[in-house]
Design a protein around this motif. Structure first.
Motif, PDB file in Angstrom:
ATOM      1  N   ALA A  17       0.833  -1.207   0.000  1.00 27.96           N
ATOM      2  CA  ALA A  17       0.000   0.000   0.000  1.00 27.96           C
ATOM      3  C   ALA A  17       0.868   1.257   0.000  1.00 27.96           C
ATOM      4  CB  ALA A  17      -0.915  -0.002   1.227  1.00 27.96           C
ATOM      5  N   GLN A  18       1.893   1.256   0.823  1.00 22.20           N
ATOM      6  CA  GLN A  18       2.786   2.412   0.889  1.00 22.20           C
ATOM      7  C   GLN A  18       3.514   2.607  -0.438  1.00 22.20           C
ATOM      8  OE1 GLN A  18       5.764   2.239   3.966  1.00 22.20           O
ATOM      9  NE2 GLN A  18       6.558   4.249   3.468  1.00 22.20           N
ATOM     10  N   ARG A  19       3.989   1.520  -1.008  1.00 21.25           N
ATOM     11  CA  ARG A  19       4.691   1.594  -2.293  1.00 21.25           C
ATOM     12  C   ARG A  19       3.770   2.141  -3.382  1.00 21.25           C
ATOM     13  NH1 ARG A  19       8.375  -3.219  -4.658  1.00 21.25           N
ATOM     14  NH2 ARG A  19       9.774  -2.307  -3.156  1.00 21.25           N
ATOM     15  N   LEU A  20       2.536   1.664  -3.415  1.00 24.47           N
ATOM     16  CA  LEU A  20       1.549   2.127  -4.388  1.00 24.47           C
ATOM     17  C   LEU A  20       1.286   3.623  -4.227  1.00 24.47           C
ATOM     18  CD1 LEU A  20      -0.718   1.570  -6.512  1.00 24.47           C
ATOM     19  CD2 LEU A  20      -2.193   0.997  -4.578  1.00 24.47           C
ATOM     20  N   ARG A  21       1.033   4.045  -3.001  1.00 24.99           N
ATOM     21  CA  ARG A  21       0.723   5.446  -2.715  1.00 24.99           C
ATOM     22  C   ARG A  21       1.905   6.364  -3.053  1.00 24.99           C
ATOM     23  NH1 ARG A  21      -1.021   4.389   1.827  1.00 24.99           N
ATOM     24  NH2 ARG A  21       0.933   4.517   2.940  1.00 24.99           N
ATOM     25  N   GLU A  22       3.110   5.976  -2.634  1.00 26.36           N
ATOM     26  CA  GLU A  22       4.284   6.808  -2.883  1.00 26.36           C
ATOM     27  C   GLU A  22       4.588   6.938  -4.376  1.00 26.36           C
ATOM     28  OE1 GLU A  22       7.415   5.168  -0.482  1.00 26.36           O
ATOM     29  OE2 GLU A  22       6.576   6.010   1.371  1.00 26.36           O
ATOM     30  N   ARG A  23       4.450   5.849  -5.110  1.00 23.90           N
ATOM     31  CA  ARG A  23       4.732   5.909  -6.545  1.00 23.90           C
ATOM     32  C   ARG A  23       3.680   6.756  -7.265  1.00 23.90           C
ATOM     33  NH1 ARG A  23       8.743   6.208 -10.088  1.00 23.90           N
ATOM     34  NH2 ARG A  23       8.088   5.488 -12.113  1.00 23.90           N
ATOM     35  N   ARG A  24       2.423   6.614  -6.865  1.00 28.89           N
ATOM     36  CA  ARG A  24       1.364   7.430  -7.474  1.00 28.89           C
ATOM     37  C   ARG A  24       1.652   8.910  -7.249  1.00 28.89           C
ATOM     38  NH1 ARG A  24      -2.581  10.147  -5.339  1.00 28.89           N
ATOM     39  NH2 ARG A  24      -2.583   9.065  -3.324  1.00 28.89           N
ATOM     40  N   ARG A  25       2.032   9.245  -6.040  1.00 32.01           N
ATOM     41  CA  ARG A  25       2.337  10.646  -5.737  1.00 32.01           C
ATOM     42  C   ARG A  25       3.569  11.131  -6.494  1.00 32.01           C
ATOM     43  NH1 ARG A  25       1.222  10.329   0.761  1.00 32.01           N
ATOM     44  NH2 ARG A  25      -1.054  10.444   0.628  1.00 32.01           N
ATOM     45  N   ALA A  26       4.583  10.277  -6.609  1.00 35.98           N
ATOM     46  CA  ALA A  26       5.795  10.659  -7.346  1.00 35.98           C
ATOM     47  C   ALA A  26       5.477  10.949  -8.813  1.00 35.98           C
ATOM     48  CB  ALA A  26       6.849   9.554  -7.241  1.00 35.98           C
ATOM     49  N   LEU A  27       4.490  10.245  -9.339  1.00 34.90           N
ATOM     50  CA  LEU A  27       4.076  10.471 -10.721  1.00 34.90           C
ATOM     51  C   LEU A  27       3.148  11.675 -10.847  1.00 34.90           C
ATOM     52  CD1 LEU A  27       3.392   6.780 -11.754  1.00 34.90           C
ATOM     53  CD2 LEU A  27       5.220   8.240 -12.622  1.00 34.90           C
ATOM     54  N   GLY A  28       2.709  12.213  -9.710  1.00 33.10           N
ATOM     55  CA  GLY A  28       1.813  13.361  -9.732  1.00 33.10           C
ATOM     56  C   GLY A  28       0.399  13.009 -10.144  1.00 33.10           C
ATOM     57  N   GLU A  33      -7.045   9.317 -11.333  1.00 33.01           N
ATOM     58  CA  GLU A  33      -6.250   9.156 -12.557  1.00 33.01           C
ATOM     59  C   GLU A  33      -5.577   7.783 -12.603  1.00 33.01           C
ATOM     60  OE1 GLU A  33      -4.972  13.813 -13.372  1.00 33.01           O
ATOM     61  OE2 GLU A  33      -3.788  12.602 -11.969  1.00 33.01           O
ATOM     62  N   LEU A  34      -4.966   7.376 -11.488  1.00 36.63           N
ATOM     63  CA  LEU A  34      -4.309   6.069 -11.474  1.00 36.63           C
ATOM     64  C   LEU A  34      -5.333   4.951 -11.637  1.00 36.63           C
ATOM     65  CD1 LEU A  34      -1.814   4.315 -11.237  1.00 36.63           C
ATOM     66  CD2 LEU A  34      -2.080   4.392  -8.754  1.00 36.63           C
ATOM     67  N   ALA A  35      -6.468   5.081 -10.972  1.00 36.95           N
ATOM     68  CA  ALA A  35      -7.515   4.057 -11.093  1.00 36.95           C
ATOM     69  C   ALA A  35      -7.956   3.908 -12.542  1.00 36.95           C
ATOM     70  CB  ALA A  35      -8.702   4.411 -10.198  1.00 36.95           C
ATOM     71  N   ALA A  36      -8.140   5.033 -13.218  1.00 29.91           N
ATOM     72  CA  ALA A  36      -8.554   4.985 -14.625  1.00 29.91           C
ATOM     73  C   ALA A  36      -7.483   4.331 -15.487  1.00 29.91           C
ATOM     74  CB  ALA A  36      -8.852   6.396 -15.130  1.00 29.91           C
ATOM     75  N   ARG A  37      -6.228   4.665 -15.253  1.00 31.44           N
ATOM     76  CA  ARG A  37      -5.137   4.076 -16.041  1.00 31.44           C
ATOM     77  C   ARG A  37      -5.018   2.573 -15.814  1.00 31.44           C
ATOM     78  NH1 ARG A  37       0.026   8.224 -15.981  1.00 31.44           N
ATOM     79  NH2 ARG A  37      -1.115  10.029 -16.754  1.00 31.44           N
TER      80      ARG A  37
END
Length: 125
Positions: A17-28, A33-37
């Motif tokens: 969960a942390q890895r997912l959240r941090e990477r999503r934020r790093a991508l801005g 948006e991530l859910a749609a992608r």
């Protein structure tokens, strides 16, 4: 992986969960948006970012998440500790083009906003 599904141990759920959240934020990216992608409902992504993962998940969904996160296949569920670089940021070219100090180049402005005032002071210092 068994039958096209990945097993997610309960002990790994918060790390994933942390890895997912941090990477999503790093991508801005926003959660929407991530859910749609990735082709998943936003509410599902919210649950995953809170560590509420199912016991198993379709391998195709893991691949879709990795692709949406611009990560190598299998990265999200792996135990590898090396973080992925911030997309679009090249410290070497930033130093050369902007004449920034090494410390300034290592903390991109977008990350300063996420990290907070301390990083901003370091970058400006």
């Amino acid at each position: 992986m068994t039958g096209g599904r990945e097993w997610i141990p309960r002990s790994d759920a918060l790390r994933i969960a942390q890895r997912l959240r941090e990477r999503r934020r790093a991508l801005g990216l926003t959660q929407a948006e991530l859910a749609a992608r990735a082709g998943v409902a936003q509410s599902t992504l919210v649950h995953w970012e809170k560590g509420r993962w199912p016991d198993t998940i379709a391998a195709a969904m893991v691949n879709a998440l990795d692709a949406a996160l611009q990560a190598p296949q299998g990265w999200l569920l792996s135990h590898a500790v090396q973080p992925l670089p911030v997309p679009g940021f090249n410290a070497g070219s930033a130093v050369a083009q902007e004449g920034l100090s090494d410390l300034q180049a290592r903390i991109p402005p977008t990350r300063c906003r996420e990290i907070g005032p301390h990083a901003r002071r370091l970058r400006e210092g």
